[in-house]
Design an enzyme around this catalytic site. Structure first.
Site, PDB file in Angstrom:
ATOM      1  N   ILE A  33      20.911   3.702  18.362  1.00  0.00           N
ATOM      2  CA  ILE A  33      20.730   5.159  18.334  1.00  0.00           C
ATOM      3  C   ILE A  33      20.360   5.518  16.889  1.00  0.00           C
ATOM      4  O   ILE A  33      21.221   5.669  16.020  1.00  0.00           O
ATOM      5  CB  ILE A  33      22.007   5.917  18.765  1.00  0.00           C
ATOM      6  CG1 ILE A  33      22.552   5.405  20.110  1.00  0.00           C
ATOM      7  CG2 ILE A  33      21.746   7.428  18.814  1.00  0.00           C
ATOM      8  CD1 ILE A  33      21.787   5.812  21.351  1.00  0.00           C
ATOM      9  N   CYS A  88      12.324   6.209  12.955  1.00  0.00           N
ATOM     10  CA  CYS A  88      13.178   7.166  13.669  1.00  0.00           C
ATOM     11  C   CYS A  88      13.692   8.243  12.733  1.00  0.00           C
ATOM     12  O   CYS A  88      14.103   7.950  11.610  1.00  0.00           O
ATOM     13  CB  CYS A  88      14.421   6.480  14.218  1.00  0.00           C
ATOM     14  SG  CYS A  88      14.074   5.118  15.286  1.00  0.00           S
ATOM     15  N   ASP A 114      18.392  -3.219  19.046  1.00  0.00           N
ATOM     16  CA  ASP A 114      17.045  -2.641  18.950  1.00  0.00           C
ATOM     17  C   ASP A 114      16.923  -1.695  17.754  1.00  0.00           C
ATOM     18  O   ASP A 114      17.532  -0.628  17.741  1.00  0.00           O
ATOM     19  CB  ASP A 114      16.762  -1.891  20.268  1.00  0.00           C
ATOM     20  CG  ASP A 114      15.466  -1.103  20.221  1.00  0.00           C
ATOM     21  OD1 ASP A 114      14.632  -1.349  19.328  1.00  0.00           O
ATOM     22  OD2 ASP A 114      15.292  -0.230  21.101  1.00  0.00           O
ATOM     23  N   ARG A 174      11.086  10.260  26.425  1.00  0.00           N
ATOM     24  CA  ARG A 174      12.168   9.444  25.863  1.00  0.00           C
ATOM     25  C   ARG A 174      13.065  10.343  25.013  1.00  0.00           C
ATOM     26  O   ARG A 174      14.244  10.089  24.847  1.00  0.00           O
ATOM     27  CB  ARG A 174      11.562   8.333  25.001  1.00  0.00           C
ATOM     28  CG  ARG A 174      12.577   7.288  24.558  1.00  0.00           C
ATOM     29  CD  ARG A 174      11.872   6.159  23.822  1.00  0.00           C
ATOM     30  NE  ARG A 174      12.654   4.953  23.819  1.00  0.00           N
ATOM     31  CZ  ARG A 174      13.439   4.567  22.812  1.00  0.00           C
ATOM     32  NH1 ARG A 174      13.555   5.306  21.745  1.00  0.00           N
ATOM     33  NH2 ARG A 174      14.102   3.440  22.883  1.00  0.00           N
TER      34      ARG A 174
HETATM   35  P1  XMP Z   1      12.022  -0.717  14.011  1.00  0.00           P
HETATM   36  O1  XMP Z   1      13.028  -0.457  12.937  1.00  0.00           O
HETATM   37  O2  XMP Z   1      12.003  -2.155  14.416  1.00  0.00           O
HETATM   38  O3  XMP Z   1      12.541   0.114  15.272  1.00  0.00           O
HETATM   39  O4  XMP Z   1      10.669  -0.209  13.634  1.00  0.00           O
HETATM   40  C1  XMP Z   1      11.933   0.085  16.534  1.00  0.00           C
HETATM   41  C2  XMP Z   1      12.765   0.872  17.542  1.00  0.00           C
HETATM   42  O5  XMP Z   1      12.844   2.258  17.169  1.00  0.00           O
HETATM   43  C3  XMP Z   1      13.074   3.034  18.344  1.00  0.00           C
HETATM   44  N1  XMP Z   1      12.120   4.160  18.328  1.00  0.00           N
HETATM   45  C4  XMP Z   1      12.419   5.401  17.937  1.00  0.00           C
HETATM   46  N2  XMP Z   1      13.604   5.953  17.597  1.00  0.00           N
HETATM   47  N3  XMP Z   1      12.493   8.013  17.227  1.00  0.00           N
HETATM   48  C5  XMP Z   1      13.642   7.279  17.238  1.00  0.00           C
HETATM   49  O6  XMP Z   1      14.722   7.798  16.938  1.00  0.00           O
HETATM   50  C6  XMP Z   1      11.273   7.525  17.567  1.00  0.00           C
HETATM   51  O7  XMP Z   1      10.266   8.204  17.519  1.00  0.00           O
HETATM   52  C7  XMP Z   1      11.240   6.150  17.955  1.00  0.00           C
HETATM   53  N4  XMP Z   1      10.243   5.340  18.394  1.00  0.00           N
HETATM   54  C8  XMP Z   1      10.810   4.135  18.598  1.00  0.00           C
HETATM   55  C9  XMP Z   1      12.880   2.134  19.532  1.00  0.00           C
HETATM   56  O8  XMP Z   1      14.145   1.817  20.050  1.00  0.00           O
HETATM   57  C10 XMP Z   1      12.185   0.928  18.935  1.00  0.00           C
HETATM   58  O9  XMP Z   1      12.396  -0.250  19.673  1.00  0.00           O
END
Ligand code: XMP
Length: 492
Positions: free
Chosen positions: A303, A309, A342, A405
């Site tokens: 999360i 993120c 993740d 999402r």
């Molecule tokens: P990393 O750190 O490997 O993270 O680039 C990839 C993961 O980030 C999540 N994800 C998001 N989380 N806002 C968020 O809070 C977003 O826009 C977003 N897009 C992806 C997702 O779990 C991914 O695997």
């Protein structure tokens, strides 16, 4: 005298930790890193040869990257910013990639002329074709060598005159080894596969067998196909069914907050309708794990740790990742349900710390977004090469359909409240070499702890807490870096 008592009970709060707060305690070892076995279970029925997944993001995982991930022993999870039909096509592309028996066979008919077949083979990019009648019964096989100009075959002759009519065929149950033996024995390069009535059902080629051999660590399903995962929205039963029908091995219920009770109800329902395993995420707490552990084939944790993120700053909510993984793993392990960590992984050291905290595998986005196999083109800024990388909750990704999402399911509502940013990530070259660095570093961590397998490592590993002075000490310090290392950048 100063007191440690908080001013209010509300401020009596537990501390949560993330990657930089901890290090693995080195232990007695006889394990050489190269000998560390990286195989892991990622869901009830799917085992990988390396504990690595690529994120379901539209700048990371489409069929091309998913194929390469599986060939290297990991798992690509296809994003869902595409139509349901496209999802099925991407799954089929991965499933067909390394298959022993090719199903889309280019065939010739005995009445075609040699010239027509020659052109057709050139256009389709094949060097030979089974010759079949109207009922698909195999009559012969024609290849480039049958129609070379120096042979006594004219351009206008019919294929039936030029083809080899003593065809060596095999049945559906042929193995790669048997097909290869037939090829060596008869000095041929392709074996048509036929049913009991000699009707063509597929083709095995020497080229295909050799390509499969190159990937001896590939993650494959029981039928030999590469494994693939698919992200579906929590209420997207149609996408889940289409992915399942197309042969996906795992359906990932893809949600920013899977402890939402409506999401859980829907995920539970989807689980009853598909043959594929169902992994549910994302969650970050013990209570959330308890709410899904009875039906999920795997639980995905994260999360707000991701590099793109902004969930934590926008919503004020989240869980530092090491604590989140450890809490979820406490519950999941008791039920023998695999855990996937993740997001937030910048270095191989973070990945192996996530496993020490209790994960069975890790999922990465930014780490892979800069590779050749990720969607999108290379851009140059100030003389450096980059690829686009954006959050699925960023304005750009939401505009192209991925917003639900982050609970923005009204396509008419243009005024998004994003929970992610659009960015660029350094161009990195091939996925294979990125994985080599990532997995090599993880194996090194297993060597320091003295564990030969992932389950043993999870048992044996212990953390120490690191102060901020310790964090500074961990990184390259008091030097000016003169040459880039392939697995370290101080800016990560
Ligand atoms: P990393 O750190 O490997 O993270 O680039 C990839 C993961 O980030 C999540 N994800 C998001 N989380 N806002 C968020 O809070 C977003 O826009 C977003 N897009 C992806 C997702 O779990 C991914 O695997």
């Amino acid at each position: 005298m100063a007191s440690d008592e908080p001013f209010s009970e509300k401020l009596r709060v537990p501390e949560a930790l993330t990657f930089d707060d901890v290090l693995l305690r080195p232990k007695e070892s006889r394990v050489e890193p190269d000998d560390a076995d990286m195989a892991t279970r990622v869901s009830t029925n799917v085992t990988l040869n390396i504990p690595v997944l690529s994120a379901a993001m539209d700048t990371v995982t489409e069929a091309e990257l998913a194929i390469e991930m599986a060939r290297e022993g990991g798992l690509g999870v296809l994003h869902r910013n595409m139509t349901v039909e496209e999802t099925a096509e991407h799954v089929e592309t991965v499933k067909r990639a390394d298959e022993l028996i090719i199903r889309d066979v280019v065939t010739a008919s005995p009445e075609q002329t040699v010239r027509e077949v020659d052109r057709m083979m050139g256009k389709e990019g094949v060097s030979g074709a089974p010759v079949v009648d109207d009922d698909d019964v195999v009559l012969g096989i024609i290849s480039g060598t049958d129609i070379r100009p120096y042979l006594e075959v004219g351009d206008r002759d019919e294929v039936r005159e030029a083809m080899t009519d003593e065809v060596i065929t095999a049945g559906e149950d042929v193995t790669a080894r048997e097909a290869l033996e037939l090829m060596y024995e008869h000095k041929i390069e392709r074996v048509p596969i036929v049913d009991e009535e000699e009707r063509l059902t597929g083709l095995v080629t020497m080229q295909g067998i050799l390509a499969r051999r190159e990937y001896d660590n590939a993650a494959r399903a029981s039928d030999g196909s590469l494994v693939v995962g698919v992200a579906v929205g929590p209420f997207e039963t149609d996408r889940a069914l289409a992915a399942d029908e197309a042969g996906a091995d795992i359906v990932f219920i893809d949600c920013a907050h899977a402890h939402n009770l409506d999401v859980i109800d829907s995920a539970r329902e989807i689980k009853t309708q598909v043959d594929a395993d169902v992994v549910v995420g994302n969650v970050g707490t013990r209570e959330a794990a308890e709410a899904i552990v009875d039906f999920a084939d795997g639980i995905k944790v994260g999360i707000g740790p991701g590099s793109i993120c902004t969930t934590r700053v926008v919503s004020g909510s989240g869980m530092p990742q090491i604590t989140a993984v450890a809490e979820v793993a406490d519950v999941a392990t008791q039920h023998d349900v695999p855990v996937i960590a993740d997001g937030g992984i910048r270095y191989s050291g973070d990945a192996i710390k996530a496993i020490a905290a209790g994960a069975d595998a890790v999922m990465l986005g930014s780490y892979f977004a800069g590779t050749d196999e990720a969607p999108g083109r290379v851009i140059t800024m100030n003389g450096k090469r980059y690829k686009q990388y954006r959050g699925m909750g960023s304005v750009g990704a939401m505009k192209s359909g991925g917003g639900d999402r982050y609970l923005k399911d009204d396509p008419e509502d243009e005024e998004y409240v994003p929970e992610g940013v659009e960015a660029a990530t350094p161009y990195k070259g091939s996925l294979e070499s990125e994985l080599h660095q990532l997995v090599g570093g993880m194996q090194s961590g297993m060597g320091y702890v003295g564990a030969e397998t992932i389950p043993e490592f999870k048992e044996r590993s212990e953390f120490v807490r690191v102060s901020s002075a310790g964090q500074t000490e961990s990184h390259a310090h008091d030097v000016v870096i003169t040459d880039e290392a392939p697995n370290y950048s101080p800016d990560n």
